[in-house]
Design a protein around this motif. Structure first.
Motif, PDB file in Angstrom:
ATOM      1  N   UNK A  42      23.936 -63.124 -52.731  1.00 51.16           N
ATOM      2  CA  UNK A  42      24.616 -62.999 -51.676  1.00 51.16           C
ATOM      3  C   UNK A  42      26.091 -62.779 -51.744  1.00 51.16           C
ATOM      4  N   UNK A  43      26.812 -63.248 -52.726  1.00 52.97           N
ATOM      5  CA  UNK A  43      27.990 -63.134 -52.781  1.00 52.97           C
ATOM      6  C   UNK A  43      28.372 -61.589 -53.337  1.00 52.97           C
ATOM      7  N   UNK A  44      27.634 -61.078 -54.177  1.00 55.11           N
ATOM      8  CA  UNK A  44      27.643 -59.816 -54.643  1.00 55.11           C
ATOM      9  C   UNK A  44      27.596 -58.799 -53.279  1.00 55.11           C
ATOM     10  N   UNK A  45      26.816 -59.200 -52.561  1.00 51.89           N
ATOM     11  CA  UNK A  45      26.503 -58.123 -51.404  1.00 51.89           C
ATOM     12  C   UNK A  45      27.829 -58.250 -50.380  1.00 51.89           C
ATOM     13  N   UNK A  46      28.222 -59.795 -50.248  1.00 49.77           N
ATOM     14  CA  UNK A  46      29.369 -59.687 -49.540  1.00 49.77           C
ATOM     15  C   UNK A  46      30.734 -59.025 -50.014  1.00 49.77           C
ATOM     16  N   UNK A  49      30.305 -55.520 -49.213  1.00 47.61           N
ATOM     17  CA  UNK A  49      30.509 -55.428 -47.613  1.00 47.61           C
ATOM     18  C   UNK A  49      32.252 -55.332 -47.551  1.00 47.61           C
ATOM     19  N   UNK A  50      32.887 -56.576 -47.912  1.00 46.79           N
ATOM     20  CA  UNK A  50      34.162 -56.648 -47.896  1.00 46.79           C
ATOM     21  C   UNK A  50      34.833 -55.402 -48.350  1.00 46.79           C
ATOM     22  N   UNK A  51      34.463 -54.712 -49.373  1.00 49.01           N
ATOM     23  CA  UNK A  51      35.320 -53.547 -49.995  1.00 49.01           C
ATOM     24  C   UNK A  51      34.835 -52.123 -48.969  1.00 49.01           C
ATOM     25  N   UNK A  52      33.758 -52.159 -48.607  1.00 53.44           N
ATOM     26  CA  UNK A  52      33.356 -51.206 -47.570  1.00 53.44           C
ATOM     27  C   UNK A  52      34.419 -51.380 -46.343  1.00 53.44           C
ATOM     28  N   UNK A  53      34.367 -52.537 -46.015  1.00 54.24           N
ATOM     29  CA  UNK A  53      35.331 -53.088 -44.983  1.00 54.24           C
ATOM     30  C   UNK A  53      36.771 -52.419 -45.055  1.00 54.24           C
ATOM     31  N   UNK A  54      37.473 -52.697 -46.180  1.00 56.06           N
ATOM     32  CA  UNK A  54      38.565 -52.237 -46.429  1.00 56.06           C
ATOM     33  C   UNK A  54      38.614 -50.647 -46.493  1.00 56.06           C
ATOM     34  N   UNK A  55      37.657 -49.867 -47.011  1.00 52.66           N
ATOM     35  CA  UNK A  55      37.665 -48.707 -46.912  1.00 52.66           C
ATOM     36  C   UNK A  55      37.429 -47.962 -45.454  1.00 52.66           C
ATOM     37  N   UNK A  56      36.862 -48.831 -44.770  1.00 53.54           N
ATOM     38  CA  UNK A  56      36.687 -48.407 -43.110  1.00 53.54           C
ATOM     39  C   UNK A  56      37.928 -48.510 -42.377  1.00 53.54           C
ATOM     40  N   UNK A 133      36.439 -62.022 -54.948  1.00 56.02           N
ATOM     41  CA  UNK A 133      36.036 -61.512 -56.123  1.00 56.02           C
ATOM     42  C   UNK A 133      36.362 -62.785 -57.483  1.00 56.02           C
ATOM     43  N   UNK A 134      37.366 -63.271 -57.404  1.00 54.19           N
ATOM     44  CA  UNK A 134      38.124 -64.269 -58.359  1.00 54.19           C
ATOM     45  C   UNK A 134      36.761 -65.351 -58.175  1.00 54.19           C
ATOM     46  N   UNK A 135      36.631 -65.820 -56.909  1.00 53.99           N
ATOM     47  CA  UNK A 135      35.715 -66.950 -56.787  1.00 53.99           C
ATOM     48  C   UNK A 135      34.384 -66.627 -57.043  1.00 53.99           C
ATOM     49  N   UNK A 136      33.881 -65.159 -56.564  1.00 48.46           N
ATOM     50  CA  UNK A 136      32.259 -65.218 -57.421  1.00 48.46           C
ATOM     51  C   UNK A 136      32.508 -65.070 -58.817  1.00 48.46           C
ATOM     52  N   UNK A 172      34.106 -67.309 -44.351  1.00 47.31           N
ATOM     53  CA  UNK A 172      35.646 -66.679 -43.836  1.00 47.31           C
ATOM     54  C   UNK A 172      35.817 -65.569 -44.155  1.00 47.31           C
ATOM     55  N   UNK A 173      35.365 -64.751 -45.217  1.00 43.35           N
ATOM     56  CA  UNK A 173      35.209 -63.414 -45.492  1.00 43.35           C
ATOM     57  C   UNK A 173      34.357 -62.645 -44.732  1.00 43.35           C
ATOM     58  N   UNK A 174      33.205 -63.161 -44.241  1.00 50.11           N
ATOM     59  CA  UNK A 174      32.049 -62.674 -43.253  1.00 50.11           C
ATOM     60  C   UNK A 174      32.761 -62.446 -41.886  1.00 50.11           C
ATOM     61  N   UNK A 175      33.608 -63.388 -41.470  1.00 48.37           N
ATOM     62  CA  UNK A 175      34.293 -63.309 -40.190  1.00 48.37           C
ATOM     63  C   UNK A 175      35.326 -62.477 -40.170  1.00 48.37           C
ATOM     64  N   UNK A 176      36.253 -62.457 -41.276  1.00 45.10           N
ATOM     65  CA  UNK A 176      37.373 -61.488 -41.456  1.00 45.10           C
ATOM     66  C   UNK A 176      36.665 -60.019 -41.505  1.00 45.10           C
ATOM     67  N   UNK A 177      35.513 -59.724 -42.190  1.00 46.47           N
ATOM     68  CA  UNK A 177      34.900 -58.317 -42.075  1.00 46.47           C
ATOM     69  C   UNK A 177      34.512 -58.074 -40.732  1.00 46.47           C
TER      70      UNK A 177
END
Lengths: 282, 91
Positions: A42-46, A49-56, A133-136, A172-177
């Motif tokens: 799940x973490x890797x998926x997230x 997702x967050x990287x895609x978010x940054x790109x978007x 990334x660091x936490x994962x 938190x990250x999910x909400x930020x995305x």
């Protein structure tokens, strides 16, 4: 009073909600190892997702940049038109151009504010992505340690600790995305509307007059001016009678007075033209 | 006490600061109760200014937070959703 609020405080309740989410996820798992591996997936998926978010967000930001450039150009064009109109003594046209320029400038400052907002969003999301990334990475290391070292009972406690920490970060990250996506979607809708405005010429047309009528008017005046000049010239020629025409003809020939030498020289080229033919023949 | 500011990360604050934060949090609570967006934004702003004075947790920490503070521009509606299980937190 304060004491009665504190246990139910907003920030405490939010954290309890996060914890209850994590616990529910933990409860779904039967095998602790399964928890670790599942959570890691799940973490890797997230992360993706967050990287895609940054790109978007970056894409949206670039689109805004493009629009800002377009409107800037439009504004410059309108200013030039105002100057041209004023030069031609058409204050009314100049005023119209300046009023449209003002409206374009208004759009521009609106876009600049949105741009700053998107930039902030991009920055936040980039940082969130780095944190996750660091936490994962930490989680992956801890996961392997837990699997290798501890007894089942110890493992469960350590898993719970690691899991609730990372799960909070994931929430938190999910909400930020989600928030970034919402903002990006709003901006894109507005950007689409501005693209349409730009395409329709409405930004050049604050008054509801036909598209780029200022330029049309200036062009017409320019064309009118040169037609007037042409007319003047023709009139002058006609008024001057035959003589001016001859002068014109003489001017056109350039060396009309030197006709005999011209004729002589005309024969000369014929001669050099022959030797090449001879050469060809030979 | 460990606090998380949503979207910003985690900070460690001492007991005195924690008590201050709890006092500031009362204003957030009452702004939400009164449905007063202006008051909420002001209260959250004050809370966050103080919270950010804490020490950021190292990025590789996996510690859960004791309290979680909503982001600065949260609406009343968003805070309400944060307070329910079906709320804003995904998954």
């Amino acid at each position: 009073m304060k004491g009665s609020y504190a246990p139910m405080s907003v920030m405490k309740r939010v954290s309890l909600i996060f914890k209850s989410k994590a616990n529910k996820a933990l409860d779904r798992m039967e095998d602790p190892r399964e928890t670790l591996d599942y959570s890691y997936q799940r973490q890797l998926e997230m992360l993706q997702k967050v990287r895609r978010g940054v790109a978007d967000v970056a894409t949206s930001r670039k689109r805004l940049e493009l629009q800002m450039n377009q409107i800037n150009q439009q504004s410059g064009k309108l200013e030039k038109q105002a100057r041209d109109a004023l030069g031609a003594g058409r204050e009314d046209l100049a005023r119209e151009a300046l009023s449209r320029r003002q409206s374009a400038q208004g759009q521009l400052s609106d876009l600049q504010a949105q741009y700053a907002q998107l930039q902030g969003e991009e920055e936040k999301l980039t940082l969130a992505s780095q944190r996750l990334q660091t936490k994962v990475d930490t989680f992956r290391t801890r996961k392997e340690t837990i699997k290798a070292t501890y007894t089942a009972a110890e493992a469960q406690t350590r898993i719970n600790e690691a899991f609730s920490g990372i799960s909070e970060e994931m929430g938190d990250v999910g909400m930020a995305i989600q928030r970034a996506e919402d903002k990006t979607a709003q901006m894109q809708a507005r950007a689409g509307a501005i693209d349409e405005l730009l395409a329709s010429g409405a930004l050049e047309d604050a008054s509801g007059m036909p598209r780029d009528d200022i330029q049309a008017e200036l062009d017409r005046m320019g064309a009118g001016g040169s037609i007037d000049l042409e007319l003047e010239r023709l009139k002058g020629e006609l008024a001057g009678g035959e003589a001016p025409k001859e002068i014109g003809a003489a001017d056109g020939a350039g060396a009309a007075a030197a006709e005999p030498p011209a004729a002589a020289s005309a024969t000369e080229p014929a001669e050099p033209a022959e030797p090449p033919k001879r050469d060809d023949g030979a | 006490m460990i606090i998380r500011i949503l979207g910003e990360g985690q900070f460690r604050v001492d007991d005195a600061t924690a008590a201050e934060l709890q006092a500031l949090d009362v204003d957030v609570e009452s702004a939400v109760e009164r449905n007063d967006q202006g008051a909420l934004t002001a209260a959250l702003g004050a809370l966050l200014v103080r919270a950010r004075q804490g020490t950021p947790l190292p990025p590789d920490s996996l510690e859960p937070s004791d309290v979680i503070i909503p982001y600065e521009d949260a609406t009343i509606d968003e805070v309400r959703k944060l307070l329910t299980d079906e709320g804003l937190i995904p998954g």
